[in-house]
Design a protein around this motif. Structure first.
Motif, short mmCIF file in Angstrom:
data_model
loop_
_atom_site.label_atom_id
_atom_site.label_comp_id
_atom_site.label_asym_id
_atom_site.label_seq_id
_atom_site.Cartn_x
_atom_site.Cartn_y
_atom_site.Cartn_z
N GLN A 8 -20.09 3.07 -11.36
CA GLN A 8 -18.64 2.60 -12.21
C GLN A 8 -18.31 2.65 -10.94
N VAL A 9 -17.16 1.88 -10.97
CA VAL A 9 -16.17 2.40 -10.13
C VAL A 9 -14.91 3.94 -10.42
N SER A 10 -14.56 4.59 -9.55
CA SER A 10 -14.05 5.85 -9.86
C SER A 10 -12.70 6.27 -9.21
N GLU A 11 -12.66 5.00 -8.63
CA GLU A 11 -11.03 4.52 -7.78
C GLU A 11 -10.98 4.44 -7.27
N LEU A 12 -9.61 3.21 -6.13
CA LEU A 12 -10.14 1.67 -6.40
C LEU A 12 -8.33 1.67 -4.89
N ALA A 13 -8.01 1.24 -4.10
CA ALA A 13 -6.90 1.18 -3.71
C ALA A 13 -6.41 0.09 -2.74
N ALA A 14 -5.66 -0.48 -2.43
CA ALA A 14 -5.49 -1.59 -1.18
C ALA A 14 -5.58 -0.25 -0.21
N ASP A 15 -6.66 -0.96 0.90
CA ASP A 15 -6.59 -0.41 2.12
C ASP A 15 -5.80 -0.03 3.48
N GLU A 16 -5.64 0.98 3.32
CA GLU A 16 -4.02 1.20 3.89
C GLU A 16 -4.44 0.71 5.32
N GLY A 17 -5.77 0.39 5.88
CA GLY A 17 -5.39 -1.01 7.66
C GLY A 17 -5.46 -2.14 6.90
N ALA A 18 -5.24 -2.55 5.95
CA ALA A 18 -5.72 -4.23 5.72
C ALA A 18 -4.87 -4.83 5.87
N PRO A 19 -3.98 -6.51 6.02
CA PRO A 19 -2.90 -7.03 6.33
C PRO A 19 -2.29 -7.38 4.99
N TYR A 20 -1.25 -7.69 5.50
CA TYR A 20 -0.18 -7.30 4.39
C TYR A 20 -0.52 -8.13 3.71
N ALA A 21 -0.45 -8.12 1.59
CA ALA A 21 -1.19 -8.94 0.68
C ALA A 21 0.39 -9.14 -0.06
N ASP A 22 0.59 -9.69 -0.88
CA ASP A 22 1.53 -10.05 -2.30
C ASP A 22 0.92 -9.13 -2.88
N LYS A 23 2.07 -8.75 -3.85
CA LYS A 23 1.68 -7.29 -4.21
C LYS A 23 0.55 -7.63 -6.11
N ALA A 24 0.74 -9.26 -6.20
CA ALA A 24 0.85 -9.44 -7.58
C ALA A 24 -0.41 -10.30 -7.56
#
Length: 241
Positions: free
Chosen positions: A144-160
């Motif tokens: 089961q997923v316990s934590e997730l977020a946009a990866d800090e090293g990822a390219p910019y992505a639209d917030k929506a």
């Protein structure tokens, strides 16, 4: 094998099992096995999760069984390790229905369990926003997923788009690695590619860099990047099975 999620406006879709077929041009296919390695690093079990003909399956599995792995450990002692082997393979047609094969990349780690396709936000469709969302996901011993977020090293992505990807992936489950009979919590980088459908729109560039690799994965690459306890010690990139 479940592939990376590519979300299309008006139709969120997950691509199904990969398989090898004849083509005029070289292509890269993505294959997955459930793998068990003993304490010495030798492969003892391979179960393909991809659709493969018997001849190709035997050919690839003979090659894989010759590779050396470093298993996980319990209290400092190597132990039987169950994992997934994710293989990117370039297939180049030759003649008479035959093809040459070349290993592009091989990785180990957990796997996908249940997946839920994200919804494409209307605000992003109206603004014609596309692109890659790369999520860093932590999951427990139960998958089961316990934590997730946009990866800090990822390219910019639209917030929506980021919010839509997070809302879906938090409902996913993962298949943990197992060491000495004990499932382990894990970490994965999960790519979600949002693209608009129609001839007016160019396909989005969903490239991203895997940790420790100089060649970027493209938007058709289904394989997440797992922080794996099972390590592949044989240098396999460029090998011809």
């Amino acid at each position: 094998m479940k592939k990376l999620v590519r979300v299309l406006a008006a139709a969120a879709a997950m691509i199904g099992a990969a398989f090898v077929h004849a083509a005029a041009q070289p292509q890269v296919v993505y294959l997955t096995w459930s793998i068990t390695v003993d304490a010495s690093g030798s492969v003892t079990r391979l179960d393909s999760e991809s659709r493969l003909g018997p001849e190709l399956k035997d050919r690839l599995e003979r090659e894989i069984r010759s590779w050396r792995f470093k298993p996980g450990a319990i209290d400092g002692q190597a132990a039987v390790t169950e994992s997934k082997l994710h293989l990117a393979l370039q297939v180049t047609p030759i003649d008479d229905g035959r093809s040459s094969l070349r290993v592009v990349r091989a990785g180990t780690g957990g796997g996908y369990g249940k997946m839920v396709a994200p919804n494409y936000p209307e605000v992003s469709v109206r603004a014609r926003r596309q692109g890659l969302v790369l999520l860093k996901v932590r999951y427990g011993e139960d998958g089961q997923v316990s934590e997730l977020a946009a990866d800090e090293g990822a390219p910019y992505a639209d917030k929506a788009l980021v919010d839509a990807a997070i809302a879906a992936v938090k409902r996913w489950t993962f298949t943990p690695e197992v060491v000495g009979g004990r499932p382990l919590a894990g970490v994965a980088l999960v790519p979600v590619c949002f693209g608009l459908r129609g001839t007016r729109f160019s396909p989005p560039k969903c490239e991203w860099n895997r940790p420790g690799e100089s060649i970027a994965a493209d938007g058709d690459d289904p394989t997440p990047a797992f922080d794996s306890v099972l390590k592949l010690e044989t240098a396999v990139a460029g090998r011809t099975p």
